[in-house]
Design a protein around this motif. Structure first.
Motif, PDB file in Angstrom:
ATOM      1  N   GLU A 230      -7.250  15.387   5.090  1.00 21.18           N
ATOM      2  CA  GLU A 230      -7.314  15.400   3.627  1.00 21.18           C
ATOM      3  C   GLU A 230      -8.485  16.238   3.145  1.00 21.18           C
ATOM      4  OE1 GLU A 230      -5.875  11.390   5.141  1.00 21.18           O
ATOM      5  OE2 GLU A 230      -7.639  12.668   5.452  1.00 21.18           O
ATOM      6  N   ALA A 261      -1.436   4.888   6.759  1.00 21.67           N
ATOM      7  CA  ALA A 261      -0.779   5.562   5.629  1.00 21.67           C
ATOM      8  C   ALA A 261      -1.382   5.151   4.294  1.00 21.67           C
ATOM      9  CB  ALA A 261       0.721   5.261   5.658  1.00 21.67           C
ATOM     10  N   SER A 264      -4.848   6.384   3.842  1.00 19.70           N
ATOM     11  CA  SER A 264      -4.844   7.803   3.504  1.00 19.70           C
ATOM     12  C   SER A 264      -4.487   8.014   2.035  1.00 19.70           C
ATOM     13  CB  SER A 264      -3.851   8.549   4.402  1.00 19.70           C
ATOM     14  OG  SER A 264      -3.847   9.928   4.127  1.00 19.70           O
ATOM     15  N   VAL A 265      -3.564   7.194   1.516  1.00 23.93           N
ATOM     16  CA  VAL A 265      -3.216   7.281   0.096  1.00 23.93           C
ATOM     17  C   VAL A 265      -4.437   6.974  -0.765  1.00 23.93           C
ATOM     18  CG1 VAL A 265      -1.843   6.227  -1.746  1.00 23.93           C
ATOM     19  CG2 VAL A 265      -0.783   6.759   0.454  1.00 23.93           C
ATOM     20  N   THR A 268      -6.957   9.750  -0.597  1.00 25.85           N
ATOM     21  CA  THR A 268      -6.543  10.907  -1.395  1.00 25.85           C
ATOM     22  C   THR A 268      -6.732  10.645  -2.879  1.00 25.85           C
ATOM     23  OG1 THR A 268      -4.920  11.525   0.301  1.00 25.85           O
ATOM     24  CG2 THR A 268      -4.636  12.464  -1.895  1.00 25.85           C
ATOM     25  N   PHE A 336       1.870  12.262   4.986  1.00 24.90           N
ATOM     26  CA  PHE A 336       0.965  11.187   5.359  1.00 24.90           C
ATOM     27  C   PHE A 336       1.267  10.823   6.813  1.00 24.90           C
ATOM     28  CE2 PHE A 336       1.155  10.482   0.736  1.00 24.90           C
ATOM     29  CZ  PHE A 336      -0.207  10.483   0.449  1.00 24.90           C
ATOM     30  N   HIS A 343       4.801  10.624  11.205  1.00 23.35           N
ATOM     31  CA  HIS A 343       4.399  10.980   9.852  1.00 23.35           C
ATOM     32  C   HIS A 343       5.574  10.773   8.912  1.00 23.35           C
ATOM     33  CE1 HIS A 343       6.891  14.509  10.424  1.00 23.35           C
ATOM     34  NE2 HIS A 343       6.705  14.837   9.159  1.00 23.35           N
TER      35      HIS A 343
END
Length: 426
Positions: A230, A261, A264-265, A268, A336, A343
């Motif tokens: 990211e 996941a 990571s969201v 971000t 992701f 992924h």
């Protein structure tokens, strides 16, 4: 002929009947679509699939590592040599001289007024024409404290030894530029300063196009590697380059992982990659990611990692990148990771997001005020004007240092609030 003439009219009548009955319950249908799409978004990691390397030119880099034997001893010796110093610049000067490398030092000042420096050197390929180059960035915390050099000695030594190693190999098809920066600076200032000098004609080394880049930011003696893809504003590199490193590192028995996941969201959304050293490359459309070493405690420690394993993994990645004689254009550019080998791409989870907009469309097209096109356009214009009016001050404060300085001089009490946020990655 008579039956053929009645066929289109009967189909039209049926279509009108279906539309009329569906339109009568459009709110119920769009609400059900919203709920179904919301549930799909909540479980979107369940729709993952296995990662693949779609750029076949990268596959040739999976050969056995040659960074063995005497090179491992050189790496260990360089680590000890660096740890004998109390500051980064003299440690790098001695390491470069011992490896026979030509170093270049650049001093710079960040937009926040911080003064720092960086080093870079180049490993020229024997088969290339110096029109393209790959970049290896070694980002470490140069802040000197108790035991600071022992904490970053692996990071610096791996970069110096790999630069010496790449000068000796015969398979390298592209030049490799090694950049040593202070990774504790905010907004990837070290990498950003080098890129500005490189493209601004101020760099002592010029090797044409920058194709791909990798950033190593690890303390000494990590027990796992976190792969950070990211960048700023959710920008991501071509997935092939990340998958290559995961495959090569797996062959070297290096424990690697991605963020989960949902983590990571969240990372971000909060723009967590703004301070990463690979973000400036992504802004220039150069695929790049960060390999971050971690020291985990307790039962989630994972396996141990040796410095030669990290060096061999970077060797395999650089060899793969050296084989691709064009910009990466296959694979995914927004995704992701749900695991080390799986992924989910935007081609799957964006469709439920679009379906969640159906109730809004249903409301817009059935509300009397929106049936008048002029009122509809006036409403859109009012929304756009509100967005511009509310967002412009923040945009100009973030992009214009002169405006921020002027406001700081005009109102000294708010000068501290106008400064860039501190770096989160220390």
């Amino acid at each position: 002929a008579g039956s053929a003439g009645r066929w289109p009219s009967s189909v039209g009548a049926m279509a009108r009947t279906v539309v009329r009955k569906v339109f009568a319950k459009h709110r119920l249908i769009t609400s059900a679509a919203y709920i179904a799409a919301f549930l799909c978004v909540c479980i979107f990691p369940s729709f993952d699939r296995r990662t693949e390397i779609e750029e076949h030119g990268l596959i040739a880099g999976y050969a056995s590592p040659f960074f063995t034997g005497n090179w491992v001893h050189r790496l260990r010796s360089t680590i000890q040599r660096i740890e004998s110093h109390s500051a980064v610049p003299p440690a790098l000067d001695e390491a470069f001289a011992s490896a026979g490398l030509v170093p270049h030092r650049m001093n710079f000042t960040t937009s926040g007024g911080l003064q720092s420096s960086l080093f870079y050197t180049v490993a020229s390929s024997r088969r290339g024409d110096s029109r393209e180059a790959n970049i290896v960035v070694l980002a470490a915390n140069w802040t000197i404290g108790s035991g600071a050099m022992s904490r970053i000695s692996w990071n610096l030594a791996i970069g110096v030894t790999l630069a010496e190693y790449f000068k000796a190999v015969t398979w390298l098809s592209k030049d490799v530029i090694f950049v040593f920066v202070d990774g504790s600076l905010p907004f990837g200032a070290g990498t950003r300063a080098w890129l500005q000098a490189y493209f601004g004609g101020l760099s002592a080394v010029r090797r044409g196009l920058l194709r791909q880049a990798v950033v190593l930011q690890t303390p000494s003696k990590p027990n796992t590697l976190l792969i950070e893809a990211e960048g700023i504003n959710g920008m991501l590199p071509n997935q092939d380059i990340v998958n290559v490193f995961m495959l090569v590192a797996g062959k070297r028995a290096v424990p690697c992982e991605h963020r989960e996941a949902w983590a990571s969201v969240y990372h971000t959304i909060r723009n967590g990659g703004v301070h990463s050293s690979h973000a400036p490359f992504l802004e220039l459309h150069v695929p790049a990611f960060t390999v971050r070493g971690q020291r985990k405690k307790g039962g989630d420690r994972g396996g141990s990692v040796e410095p030669e394993q990290i060096a061999q993994s970077l060797e395999g990645l650089v060899r793969s990148m050296s084989n691709a004689l064009q910009q990466l254009h296959h694979s995914f550019n927004f995704y992701f990771f749900t695991g080390a080998r799986s992924h989910i791409s935007n081609g799957l989870y964006l469709y439920p997001v679009f379906a969640m907009q159906l109730p809004l469309l249903s409301f817009l097209w059935t509300t009397p005020v929106f049936r008048d096109i002029r009122s509809f356009l006036v409403g859109l214009g009012a929304i756009a004007a509100t967005v511009v009016a509310s967002g412009s001050p923040i945009f100009f404060l973030a992009t214009s240092t002169d405006l921020a300085s002027w406001l700081g001089a005009l109102a000294p009490g708010v000068a501290g609030d106008l400064r860039p946020p501190a770096c989160l990655h220390r």
